[in-house]
Write a protein that holds these residues in place. Structure first.
Motif, PDB file in Angstrom:
ATOM      1  N   ASN A 119       0.820  -1.203   0.000  1.00  0.00           N
ATOM      2  CA  ASN A 119       0.000   0.000   0.000  1.00  0.00           C
ATOM      3  C   ASN A 119       0.860   1.261   0.000  1.00  0.00           C
ATOM      4  OD1 ASN A 119      -2.635   1.375   0.250  1.00  0.00           O
ATOM      5  ND2 ASN A 119      -1.825   2.014   2.225  1.00  0.00           N
ATOM      6  N   VAL A 120       1.927   1.256   0.789  1.00  0.00           N
ATOM      7  CA  VAL A 120       2.829   2.411   0.848  1.00  0.00           C
ATOM      8  C   VAL A 120       3.443   2.672  -0.522  1.00  0.00           C
ATOM      9  CG1 VAL A 120       5.078   3.200   1.724  1.00  0.00           C
ATOM     10  CG2 VAL A 120       3.389   2.290   3.305  1.00  0.00           C
ATOM     11  N   LEU A 121       3.862   1.604  -1.204  1.00  0.00           N
ATOM     12  CA  LEU A 121       4.552   1.767  -2.489  1.00  0.00           C
ATOM     13  C   LEU A 121       3.614   2.181  -3.622  1.00  0.00           C
ATOM     14  CD1 LEU A 121       7.161  -1.133  -2.543  1.00  0.00           C
ATOM     15  CD2 LEU A 121       7.449   1.223  -1.800  1.00  0.00           C
ATOM     16  N   THR A 122       2.343   1.795  -3.524  1.00  0.00           N
ATOM     17  CA  THR A 122       1.422   2.081  -4.629  1.00  0.00           C
ATOM     18  C   THR A 122       0.564   3.314  -4.384  1.00  0.00           C
ATOM     19  OG1 THR A 122      -0.176   0.502  -3.663  1.00  0.00           O
ATOM     20  CG2 THR A 122       1.276  -0.318  -5.400  1.00  0.00           C
ATOM     21  N   HIS A 123       0.584   3.875  -3.169  1.00  0.00           N
ATOM     22  CA  HIS A 123      -0.232   5.050  -2.890  1.00  0.00           C
ATOM     23  C   HIS A 123       0.340   6.257  -3.639  1.00  0.00           C
ATOM     24  CE1 HIS A 123      -2.531   8.119  -0.858  1.00  0.00           C
ATOM     25  NE2 HIS A 123      -3.213   7.186  -0.236  1.00  0.00           N
ATOM     26  N   PRO A 124      -0.506   6.991  -4.381  1.00  0.00           N
ATOM     27  CA  PRO A 124      -0.023   8.108  -5.206  1.00  0.00           C
ATOM     28  C   PRO A 124       0.778   9.164  -4.441  1.00  0.00           C
ATOM     29  CG  PRO A 124      -2.315   7.611  -5.715  1.00  0.00           C
ATOM     30  CD  PRO A 124      -1.945   6.776  -4.522  1.00  0.00           C
ATOM     31  N   LEU A 180      11.604   7.358 -19.924  1.00  0.00           N
ATOM     32  CA  LEU A 180      10.558   8.140 -19.272  1.00  0.00           C
ATOM     33  C   LEU A 180      10.527   7.779 -17.793  1.00  0.00           C
ATOM     34  CD1 LEU A 180       8.292  10.172 -19.928  1.00  0.00           C
ATOM     35  CD2 LEU A 180       6.767   8.238 -20.342  1.00  0.00           C
ATOM     36  N   ILE A 181      10.580   8.794 -16.933  1.00  0.00           N
ATOM     37  CA  ILE A 181      10.543   8.582 -15.486  1.00  0.00           C
ATOM     38  C   ILE A 181       9.261   9.193 -14.938  1.00  0.00           C
ATOM     39  CG2 ILE A 181      11.715   8.927 -13.283  1.00  0.00           C
ATOM     40  CD1 ILE A 181      14.314   9.319 -14.805  1.00  0.00           C
ATOM     41  N   ILE A 182       8.404   8.349 -14.370  1.00  0.00           N
ATOM     42  CA  ILE A 182       7.127   8.808 -13.807  1.00  0.00           C
ATOM     43  C   ILE A 182       7.004   8.296 -12.377  1.00  0.00           C
ATOM     44  CG2 ILE A 182       6.011   8.822 -16.078  1.00  0.00           C
ATOM     45  CD1 ILE A 182       4.578   6.224 -15.242  1.00  0.00           C
ATOM     46  N   HIS A 183       6.093   8.891 -11.619  1.00  0.00           N
ATOM     47  CA  HIS A 183       5.833   8.359 -10.281  1.00  0.00           C
ATOM     48  C   HIS A 183       4.360   8.006 -10.090  1.00  0.00           C
ATOM     49  CE1 HIS A 183       5.449  12.833  -9.773  1.00  0.00           C
ATOM     50  NE2 HIS A 183       4.322  12.444  -9.217  1.00  0.00           N
ATOM     51  N   GLU A 184       3.567   8.214 -11.144  1.00  0.00           N
ATOM     52  CA  GLU A 184       2.165   7.791 -11.079  1.00  0.00           C
ATOM     53  C   GLU A 184       2.082   6.317 -11.470  1.00  0.00           C
ATOM     54  OE1 GLU A 184      -0.673  11.298 -12.360  1.00  0.00           O
ATOM     55  OE2 GLU A 184       0.929  11.043 -13.830  1.00  0.00           O
ATOM     56  N   GLY A 185       0.906   5.728 -11.298  1.00  0.00           N
ATOM     57  CA  GLY A 185       0.749   4.316 -11.644  1.00  0.00           C
ATOM     58  C   GLY A 185      -0.559   4.032 -12.349  1.00  0.00           C
ATOM     59  N   ARG A 186      -0.943   4.901 -13.269  1.00  0.00           N
ATOM     60  CA  ARG A 186      -2.196   4.683 -13.994  1.00  0.00           C
ATOM     61  C   ARG A 186      -2.074   3.499 -14.962  1.00  0.00           C
ATOM     62  NH1 ARG A 186      -4.131  10.649 -16.060  1.00  0.00           N
ATOM     63  NH2 ARG A 186      -2.917  11.913 -14.593  1.00  0.00           N
ATOM     64  N   ASN A 187      -3.211   2.959 -15.330  1.00  0.00           N
ATOM     65  CA  ASN A 187      -3.244   1.808 -16.232  1.00  0.00           C
ATOM     66  C   ASN A 187      -2.643   2.169 -17.590  1.00  0.00           C
ATOM     67  OD1 ASN A 187      -4.027  -0.846 -17.099  1.00  0.00           O
ATOM     68  ND2 ASN A 187      -5.766   0.065 -18.149  1.00  0.00           N
ATOM     69  N   ARG A 188      -1.648   1.392 -18.012  1.00  0.00           N
ATOM     70  CA  ARG A 188      -0.990   1.553 -19.315  1.00  0.00           C
ATOM     71  C   ARG A 188      -0.552   3.003 -19.544  1.00  0.00           C
ATOM     72  NH1 ARG A 188      -1.665  -2.833 -22.545  1.00  0.00           N
ATOM     73  NH2 ARG A 188      -1.374  -1.669 -24.475  1.00  0.00           N
ATOM     74  N   ALA A 235      11.212   3.664   3.633  1.00  0.00           N
ATOM     75  CA  ALA A 235      11.603   4.987   4.118  1.00  0.00           C
ATOM     76  C   ALA A 235      11.640   6.003   2.985  1.00  0.00           C
ATOM     77  CB  ALA A 235      12.973   4.917   4.797  1.00  0.00           C
ATOM     78  N   HIS A 236      12.175   5.610   1.822  1.00  0.00           N
ATOM     79  CA  HIS A 236      12.249   6.508   0.674  1.00  0.00           C
ATOM     80  C   HIS A 236      10.845   6.914   0.221  1.00  0.00           C
ATOM     81  CE1 HIS A 236      16.536   6.088  -1.129  1.00  0.00           C
ATOM     82  NE2 HIS A 236      16.560   6.128   0.175  1.00  0.00           N
ATOM     83  N   ALA A 237       9.939   5.935   0.176  1.00  0.00           N
ATOM     84  CA  ALA A 237       8.580   6.224  -0.278  1.00  0.00           C
ATOM     85  C   ALA A 237       7.878   7.181   0.678  1.00  0.00           C
ATOM     86  CB  ALA A 237       7.795   4.919  -0.394  1.00  0.00           C
ATOM     87  N   GLN A 238       7.941   6.878   1.967  1.00  0.00           N
ATOM     88  CA  GLN A 238       7.212   7.680   2.954  1.00  0.00           C
ATOM     89  C   GLN A 238       7.786   9.072   3.125  1.00  0.00           C
ATOM     90  OE1 GLN A 238       7.357   4.855   6.239  1.00  0.00           O
ATOM     91  NE2 GLN A 238       5.240   4.256   5.833  1.00  0.00           N
ATOM     92  N   SER A 239       9.078   9.237   2.841  1.00  0.00           N
ATOM     93  CA  SER A 239       9.695  10.557   2.997  1.00  0.00           C
ATOM     94  C   SER A 239       9.586  11.387   1.727  1.00  0.00           C
ATOM     95  CB  SER A 239      11.183  10.407   3.371  1.00  0.00           C
ATOM     96  OG  SER A 239      11.907   9.858   2.279  1.00  0.00           O
TER      97      SER A 239
END
Length: 243
Positions: A119-124, A180-188, A235-239
């Motif tokens: 959940n932490v890794l996939t939360h926008p 391409l570097i993104i941090h969102e996780g939308r479908n395709r 830690a990286h994700a939460q910070s």
């Protein structure tokens, strides 16, 4: 907190679908109360029993897989196709993928039985960087690359600012390699972003997730994450430094 049926599945008692049936049949209690609703969520402090037997939660495990093309990012597939979990036949824990990679996309995918970690890794809001290498049809212009960086309008809204660069091009074949570097996780999402600027994807691979890479792995191979990597990734994700 995670849905009751997921907690039952992650404990290895039954598949999620079977767990849902057991809940509806009144075979599951939470803190001594029978629960028949599928939307109930439970945490580590809740006492869950299935047919009167206390739920024993599995020890958490974490894996990194180099997902090949033509594999489903799911724990099971009703059409009988190969799934990412099929590459972990010797793993006794009931693991599942963290997020997804398209059927035709290869690259880095994490799998775990730790719902909170997933959940932490996939939360926008945590914004973990994901690096993709795409072979595209045609050669994008500098203006189109900047368009990707500013964000493009898709049917589900404008994409967040990204990082993009033209890695190489083949004038003869009229193809190019784009990072391409993104941090969102939308479908395709990556495919749709490149489609939107008129350069459809021919081949796509996820090279990096946060600080994790595919180094040392071939398609279909995997390794277990170290304890330090798990702590560092969380830690990286939460910070917000997962970027």
């Amino acid at each position: 907190m995670e849905r009751l049926q997921k907690a039952i599945a992650h404990a290895g008692v039954a598949s999620r679908r079977k767990a849902e049936e057991m809940i509806k049949e009144g075979k599951v209690t939470v803190n001594g109360e029978v629960v028949k609703e599928l939307g109930v969520k439970v945490g580590s402090q809740d006492k869950v029993e299935v047919n009167g037997i206390p739920l024993q939660r599995e020890a958490p495990v974490y894996f990194l897989l180099y997902k090949p093309r033509g594999v489903i990012s799911s724990a099971e597939d009703d059409k009988g196709r190969t799934t990412v979990v099929d590459y972990f036949e010797n793993v006794q824990e009931r693991i599942y993928p963290v997020g997804r990679l398209d059927y035709d996309t290869s690259g880095l995918l994490l799998l775990t039985n730790d719902g909170e970690f997933a959940n932490v890794l996939t939360h926008p809001k945590y914004e973990v960087d994901k690096v993709y290498i795409a072979k595209v049809k045609g050669i994008p212009t500098r203006q189109q690359i900047k368009q990707l960086e500013r964000g493009v309008m898709l049917e589900d809204g404008k994409t967040a600012p990204a990082k993009a660069k033209l890695v190489s091009l083949d004038k003869k074949k009229q193809t190019a390699i784009v990072e391409l570097i993104i941090h969102e996780g939308r479908n395709r999402q990556v495919r749709r972003m490149l489609d939107s600027i008129g350069h459809p994807v021919l081949k796509l691979r996820r090279e990096r997730y946060g600080f994790l890479t595919l180094h040392g792995l071939n398609a279909g191979e995997s390794r277990e994450l170290t304890t330090h990597e798990v702590k560092q990734l969380r830690a990286h994700a939460q910070s917000g430094s997962g970027r």
